[in-house]
Design a protein around this motif. Structure first.
Motif, PDB file in Angstrom:
ATOM      1  N   GLU A 116     -37.929  53.608   0.482  1.00  0.00           N
ATOM      2  CA  GLU A 116     -37.450  52.211   1.233  1.00  0.00           C
ATOM      3  C   GLU A 116     -38.857  50.974   2.207  1.00  0.00           C
ATOM      4  OE1 GLU A 116     -34.707  53.051   2.971  1.00  0.00           O
ATOM      5  OE2 GLU A 116     -34.156  54.760   2.250  1.00  0.00           O
TER       6      GLU A 116
ATOM      7  N   ALA B 241     -37.691  46.985   2.418  1.00  0.00           N
ATOM      8  CA  ALA B 241     -37.190  46.505   3.326  1.00  0.00           C
ATOM      9  C   ALA B 241     -38.975  45.312   3.005  1.00  0.00           C
ATOM     10  CB  ALA B 241     -38.000  47.179   4.573  1.00  0.00           C
TER      11      ALA B 241
ATOM     12  N   LEU C 129     -27.733  44.216   9.627  1.00  0.00           N
ATOM     13  CA  LEU C 129     -28.490  44.557   9.932  1.00  0.00           C
ATOM     14  C   LEU C 129     -28.521  44.390  11.904  1.00  0.00           C
ATOM     15  CD1 LEU C 129     -31.352  44.904   7.406  1.00  0.00           C
ATOM     16  CD2 LEU C 129     -29.350  46.011   7.758  1.00  0.00           C
TER      17      LEU C 129
ATOM     18  N   HIS D 228     -29.092  51.787   5.509  1.00  0.00           N
ATOM     19  CA  HIS D 228     -29.395  51.483   4.624  1.00  0.00           C
ATOM     20  C   HIS D 228     -28.843  51.105   3.398  1.00  0.00           C
ATOM     21  CE1 HIS D 228     -33.203  53.941   5.745  1.00  0.00           C
ATOM     22  NE2 HIS D 228     -31.828  54.283   7.201  1.00  0.00           N
TER      23      HIS D 228
ATOM     24  N   LEU E  63     -29.612  47.463   3.054  1.00  0.00           N
ATOM     25  CA  LEU E  63     -31.092  46.894   2.833  1.00  0.00           C
ATOM     26  C   LEU E  63     -30.783  46.994   1.467  1.00  0.00           C
ATOM     27  CD1 LEU E  63     -33.333  48.825   4.992  1.00  0.00           C
ATOM     28  CD2 LEU E  63     -33.104  46.796   5.351  1.00  0.00           C
TER      29      LEU E  63
ATOM     30  N   SER F 127     -31.785  44.366  -0.509  1.00  0.00           N
ATOM     31  CA  SER F 127     -32.963  43.787  -1.728  1.00  0.00           C
ATOM     32  C   SER F 127     -32.953  43.510  -3.052  1.00  0.00           C
ATOM     33  CB  SER F 127     -33.598  44.947  -1.869  1.00  0.00           C
ATOM     34  OG  SER F 127     -32.468  45.884  -2.575  1.00  0.00           O
TER      35      SER F 127
END
Length: 168
Positions: A2, A6, A20, A47, A50, A54
């Protein structure tokens, strides 16, 4: 994972945090309505967004395979009123750091979010184990009660036999 994710998202100059923010707003609303099922759905969406943002396909694929394990922990975590609000405030902080392109802060907050969830899970497991141990000693009349911890469960043994298992 995580924290890494992030930080990667916060480092992206082209990332728009609108999705988000929307998920967090809906999550906060679901905290007020106490809809555990909806909170879990939105937590997964948060999640997953995210992971997707990424731009690391390996992370997306690996985390998709882990969802059933994460789901069990979330059911316990989000079914407790005090943790619902805390979890979504943590999500809000992560999004704020990402929005401001604060790479280090996003990493720290996301890692702390996961550590806090794991700490709550471990505390619940210890409480469950203590309760099962006392029950085994008292109601079942077992001597020499021991607890054998494994990765995702604990086995309660007494008088040389397994008496119960607790899934963590």
């Amino acid at each position: 994972i995580e924290g890494y994710v992030a930080a990667r998202v916060a480092a992206r100059k082209d990332f728009d945090p609108a999705t988000l923010r929307s998920i967090v707003a809906r999550g906060c609303e679901s905290v007020r309505t106490r809809s555990v099922g909806r909170l879990i759905e939105l937590d997964q969406a948060f999640h997953n967004e995210l992971y997707r943002a990424s731009e690391n396909k390996v992370v997306v694929e690996i985390m998709a395979t882990q969802w059933s394990h994460i789901y069990r922990a979330l059911m316990m975590d989000l079914s407790m009123d005090s943790f619902r609000k805390q979890s979504w405030e943590e999500h809000r902080g992560i999004v704020e750091a990402i929005s401001k392109r604060q790479v280090s802060r996003a990493r720290v907050l996301a890692s702390a979010h996961i550590r806090a969830a794991l700490s709550r899970k471990e505390a619940r497991s210890r409480t469950q184990l203590a309760a099962h141990s006392e029950t085994a000693k008292g109601e079942r009349g077992l001597d020499n009660v021991i607890v054998v911890r494994r990765a995702d469960r604990a086995v309660l043994c007494g008088n040389g036999r397994v008496t119960s298992e607790v899934t963590a």
